[in-house]
Design a protein around this motif. Sequence first.
Motif, PDB file in Angstrom:
ATOM      1  N   TYR A 126       0.856  -1.179   0.000  1.00  0.00           N
ATOM      2  CA  TYR A 126       0.000   0.000   0.000  1.00  0.00           C
ATOM      3  C   TYR A 126       0.897   1.236   0.000  1.00  0.00           C
ATOM      4  O   TYR A 126       1.859   1.317   0.770  1.00  0.00           O
ATOM      5  CB  TYR A 126      -0.877   0.044   1.251  1.00  0.00           C
ATOM      6  N   GLU A 127       0.595   2.184  -0.867  1.00  0.00           N
ATOM      7  CA  GLU A 127       1.218   3.503  -0.792  1.00  0.00           C
ATOM      8  C   GLU A 127       0.281   4.362   0.058  1.00  0.00           C
ATOM      9  O   GLU A 127      -0.882   4.548  -0.291  1.00  0.00           O
ATOM     10  CB  GLU A 127       1.388   4.103  -2.183  1.00  0.00           C
ATOM     11  N   MET A 128       0.816   4.874   1.177  1.00  0.00           N
ATOM     12  CA  MET A 128      -0.010   5.609   2.127  1.00  0.00           C
ATOM     13  C   MET A 128       0.488   7.045   2.263  1.00  0.00           C
ATOM     14  O   MET A 128       1.688   7.328   2.126  1.00  0.00           O
ATOM     15  CB  MET A 128       0.002   4.916   3.490  1.00  0.00           C
ATOM     16  N   THR A 129      -0.437   7.960   2.505  1.00  0.00           N
ATOM     17  CA  THR A 129      -0.086   9.369   2.644  1.00  0.00           C
ATOM     18  C   THR A 129      -0.666   9.937   3.935  1.00  0.00           C
ATOM     19  O   THR A 129      -1.658   9.426   4.472  1.00  0.00           O
ATOM     20  CB  THR A 129      -0.614  10.202   1.460  1.00  0.00           C
ATOM     21  N   TYR A 130      -0.031  11.014   4.406  1.00  0.00           N
ATOM     22  CA  TYR A 130      -0.506  11.681   5.626  1.00  0.00           C
ATOM     23  C   TYR A 130      -0.302  13.184   5.457  1.00  0.00           C
ATOM     24  O   TYR A 130       0.793  13.645   5.116  1.00  0.00           O
ATOM     25  CB  TYR A 130       0.260  11.195   6.850  1.00  0.00           C
ATOM     26  N   LYS A 131      -1.333  13.943   5.692  1.00  0.00           N
ATOM     27  CA  LYS A 131      -1.248  15.395   5.639  1.00  0.00           C
ATOM     28  C   LYS A 131      -0.826  15.915   7.006  1.00  0.00           C
ATOM     29  O   LYS A 131      -1.552  15.763   7.990  1.00  0.00           O
ATOM     30  CB  LYS A 131      -2.587  16.004   5.225  1.00  0.00           C
ATOM     31  N   ILE A 132       0.357  16.515   7.069  1.00  0.00           N
ATOM     32  CA  ILE A 132       0.914  16.973   8.348  1.00  0.00           C
ATOM     33  C   ILE A 132       0.411  18.379   8.644  1.00  0.00           C
ATOM     34  O   ILE A 132       0.671  19.316   7.884  1.00  0.00           O
ATOM     35  CB  ILE A 132       2.460  16.976   8.318  1.00  0.00           C
ATOM     36  N   THR A 133      -0.285  18.523   9.734  1.00  0.00           N
ATOM     37  CA  THR A 133      -0.843  19.835  10.087  1.00  0.00           C
ATOM     38  C   THR A 133      -0.281  20.387  11.398  1.00  0.00           C
ATOM     39  O   THR A 133      -0.167  21.602  11.560  1.00  0.00           O
ATOM     40  CB  THR A 133      -2.377  19.766  10.200  1.00  0.00           C
ATOM     41  N   GLU A 134       0.059  19.503  12.316  1.00  0.00           N
ATOM     42  CA  GLU A 134       0.572  19.958  13.610  1.00  0.00           C
ATOM     43  C   GLU A 134       1.475  18.884  14.202  1.00  0.00           C
ATOM     44  O   GLU A 134       1.357  17.699  13.870  1.00  0.00           O
ATOM     45  CB  GLU A 134      -0.571  20.270  14.571  1.00  0.00           C
TER      46      GLU A 134
END
Length: 288
Positions: A126-134
Amino acid sequence: MEITEVYSYDDPNAEDVIVKVAQYAGPARALGLPFWVFAEKRNPIGMVVFGREPIQLLAPAGTLMSFILVADPKLTREKIKEFASEALDFVKRTAAQYALAAFPHKRKEAIEEFEALGFEEIDDCYEMTYKITEPFKISDEIQFEKVGKEEILKFIQLAKKFLTNSFDTMQKRTLEFTSELPREFLDAYSKIEEFYFVNKGEQTVGVLNFNAKSGRIGNVSVDPAHRGKGYTEQALKFALNKLLESNIKQAYLRVHVKNEASKKLCEKIGFIPETRVKTLMWKRPETS
């Protein structure tokens, strides 16, 4: 019926063809990799790109390898079969020792046609992504020690040890060939990636590396004797914090499909599985 049109990357009369596969040709040109576009009536069907290790870290440094790319997702099974056969024949006429082809796992027909030619699955992830906000709060139970370039081999040996029973055969293979790289390659590698030992007191219980420019987290490995203590989660959060410090707002990582525990942990943190990709490899038979 053969695909008779093959256009070289340096053919001045092929720009109208190459521009149609810019998403593949652009990165290849940026890396200085030669490529050839297979087409019918100047409409691209696929590409073959060549490079030398350590571009993939799946063979010794200097080894010539190739990527075979299906450019048109609407190709019929018959056309995929035709292209795959011609592209592999093209590769075989060179000194390339292996070829890679990657597909979304739902493209079963393409996968089956390449496997019929002798390609074998070496990865399913799986290619997984995460939006870093804090930033995350990190426990002080473990410490993160940055790895100097003179300690890269120690890092690699620990990563190999911690991954001994892993499903991720591609990552284990990559580590194997990384450990064999000449010193100058390892020094260059240490400038591209950030490496950390994960320590609990005087003991190294894990390793971590990531690219602070691309946002890709490459390896998070914890000693099997210390799993289940939350160290992997803390290491991932540490990496995300470091990426945020570098003004990177999107993180990426890959998780083998059989590693359900890691996938669940990543989802708990907030990673989203974007795609599932199968990577196939053809290897030139060894000659006696």
